[in-house]
Design an enzyme around this catalytic site. Structure first.
Site, PDB file in Angstrom:
ATOM      1  CE  LYS A 115      -4.301  -1.849   1.836  1.00  0.00           C
ATOM      2  NZ  LYS A 115      -5.219  -1.927   2.982  1.00  0.00           N
ATOM      3  CE  LYS A 197      -6.863  -9.178  -0.767  1.00  0.00           C
ATOM      4  NZ  LYS A 197      -7.560  -9.131   0.482  1.00  0.00           N
ATOM      5  CE  LYS A 200     -14.716  -5.191   2.052  1.00  0.00           C
ATOM      6  NZ  LYS A 200     -13.607  -5.212   3.008  1.00  0.00           N
TER       7      LYS A 200
HETATM    8  P1  ADP Z   1     -10.694  -6.667   1.201  1.00  0.00           P
HETATM    9  O1  ADP Z   1      -9.298  -7.221   1.117  1.00  0.00           O
HETATM   10  O2  ADP Z   1     -11.555  -7.103   0.112  1.00  0.00           O
HETATM   11  O3  ADP Z   1     -10.724  -5.184   1.449  1.00  0.00           O
HETATM   12  P2  ADP Z   1     -10.984  -7.071   4.056  1.00  0.00           P
HETATM   13  O4  ADP Z   1      -9.584  -6.598   4.145  1.00  0.00           O
HETATM   14  O5  ADP Z   1     -12.006  -6.254   4.771  1.00  0.00           O
HETATM   15  O6  ADP Z   1     -11.350  -7.265   2.515  1.00  0.00           O
HETATM   16  O7  ADP Z   1     -11.064  -8.571   4.551  1.00  0.00           O
HETATM   17  C1  ADP Z   1     -12.083  -9.144   5.349  1.00  0.00           C
HETATM   18  C2  ADP Z   1     -11.818 -10.638   5.475  1.00  0.00           C
HETATM   19  O8  ADP Z   1     -11.967 -11.284   4.200  1.00  0.00           O
HETATM   20  C3  ADP Z   1     -10.388 -10.963   5.946  1.00  0.00           C
HETATM   21  O9  ADP Z   1     -10.430 -12.071   6.823  1.00  0.00           O
HETATM   22  C4  ADP Z   1      -9.674 -11.325   4.675  1.00  0.00           C
HETATM   23  O10 ADP Z   1      -8.575 -12.199   4.885  1.00  0.00           O
HETATM   24  C5  ADP Z   1     -10.781 -12.014   3.887  1.00  0.00           C
HETATM   25  N1  ADP Z   1     -10.550 -11.907   2.442  1.00  0.00           N
HETATM   26  C6  ADP Z   1     -10.470 -10.768   1.716  1.00  0.00           C
HETATM   27  N2  ADP Z   1     -10.275 -11.036   0.407  1.00  0.00           N
HETATM   28  C7  ADP Z   1     -10.213 -12.401   0.304  1.00  0.00           C
HETATM   29  C8  ADP Z   1     -10.027 -13.307  -0.793  1.00  0.00           C
HETATM   30  N3  ADP Z   1      -9.856 -12.861  -2.033  1.00  0.00           N
HETATM   31  N4  ADP Z   1     -10.015 -14.630  -0.538  1.00  0.00           N
HETATM   32  C9  ADP Z   1     -10.183 -15.095   0.718  1.00  0.00           C
HETATM   33  N5  ADP Z   1     -10.370 -14.300   1.801  1.00  0.00           N
HETATM   34  C10 ADP Z   1     -10.394 -12.962   1.613  1.00  0.00           C
END
Ligand code: ADP
Ligand code: TRP
Length: 335
Positions: A115, A197, A200
């Protein structure tokens, strides 16, 4: 309530649409455990402040996050759903943990490196981005949670939380358990662009509230095995984003069929995707419908988080009293 149940804590950021990766990688795993553990699920709004955002959008993002969590199966009667910033002890403990956190460890965090590299100048990197894992450690340790179900991308942050717990215990006396990660069967869902991955912030996701038409369109255009350029080229399911979703959501017969026919160019990608599209629609339809039902009940949603914060706070306050005492943060008697 059974007092012997271990505690779970896991959070999600209100930083955009909750997506299939969040659901399969984390929230489904939370929902499956709400009867066996005492669970705490905060919407971590302070974490979402570490990247630029529009404050006018934040209230709705928080609201949507709560509705989505409930719609995904987190029954507020059986677990504690709340908003991180409603429980000020999280940031209070965060400061204390900052004082036992290693700067070197924080600078080595992959997420911080990624980031911060997106920022051209070093002055533009905020300290919150660096301290992000300390706040995450505080979220967990304030409830003395033993188990933290997360996706693979959070394992390094959890290792950091364990390090912080150890350092605090060594400095001030045994206080915190070292939290253990708990991965789901789908610890990393790839993005629809085939990369990295599903996230969001990368706009490569299927939102849990996407309509069947949008799901179909997004999957139809999703990247598959990039070496398979023509219909007549054999493909490699092992590197295909779509096949990894098949393995999670389709029947054993469909998985065997896709695996076999892709390798000999017996089927094209569109054909392969058809069965999967239906499974994703079937999975998300009840979640989407539940979401809109909850969304239409703001009084109920408010009650869930007010009640959740009350429950969370009573535990957080006890931990803070113990922590302050151990750290010597109290008035001496003049002796
Ligand atoms: P993002 O990365 O989409 O912003 P968050 O950081 O809020 O989402 O993550 C919330 C939960 O979802 C965490 O436990 C994270 O490890 C899981 N998570 C996020 N993206 C993935 C993914 N592509 N595959 C599996 N788990 C995920
Ligand atoms: N950092 C996590 C993520 O981006 C969110 C989070 C904040 C979290 N606090 C937490 C996860 C505590 C588990 C436990 O996904």
């Amino acid at each position: 309530m059974n007092p012997k149940r271990q505690r779970i804590l896991s959070g999600i950021q209100p930083s955009g649409d909750i997506h299939l990766g969040n659901y399969l990688g984390a929230i489904k795993n939370w929902a499956e455990n709400i009867n066996n553990y005492e669970c705490f699920f905060p919407i971590v709004d302070y974490h979402a402040m570490t990247i630029p955002y529009d404050p006018r959008e934040m209230p709705n993002r928080i609201y949507n996050g709560i509705c989505a969590n409930i719609a995904c199966g987190l029954d507020p009667e059986r677990c504690t759903i709340f908003v991180q910033s409603f429980v000020p002890e999280h940031t209070e403990l965060c400061w204390i943990l900052t004082c036992v956190s290693s700067l070197g460890s924080l600078e080595r965090m992959t997420q911080f490196k990624e980031k911060s590299q997106r920022q051209a100048d070093r002055e533009g990197i905020n300290t919150g981005l660096l301290a992000y894992p300390v706040l995450m450690a505080a979220d967990i340790l304030i409830y003395k949670a033993e188990v933290v179900p997360v996706g693979e991308d959070q394992i390094q942050h959890l290792e950091f939380a364990r390090e912080v717990a150890r350092r605090f215990n060594n400095t001030f006396g045994e206080t915190f358990p070292e939290p253990e990660p708990k991965l789901s069967q789908a610890p990393r869902i790839m993005g629809l662009d085939g990369k990295n991955k599903m996230s969001k912030s990368l706009n490569n996701h299927i939102a849990i509230v996407d309509s069947p038409e949008v799901i179909e369109e997004k999957l139809r255009t999703a990247v598959t095995d990039e070496n398979r350029k023509r219909r007549s080229d054999p493909g490699d399911p092992d590197v295909c984003n779509i096949f990894s979703l098949h393995k999670l959501l389709s029947t054993p017969e469909e998985v065997a069929w896709a695996n076999r026919e892709c390798r000999v160019a017996g089927i094209g990608c569109i054909e392969c995707k058809k069965a999967l599209i239906q499974h994703v629609i079937d999975l998300l339809t009840p979640i989407r419908e539940g979401y809109y039902q909850i969304y239409a009940k703001p009084d109920y949603v408010r009650e869930v988080v007010v009640e959740g914060a009350k429950r969370a706070r009573s535990i957080a306050q006890q931990t803070m009293a113990e922590v302050k005492d151990k750290c010597g943060l109290k008035l001496g008697g003049g002796e």
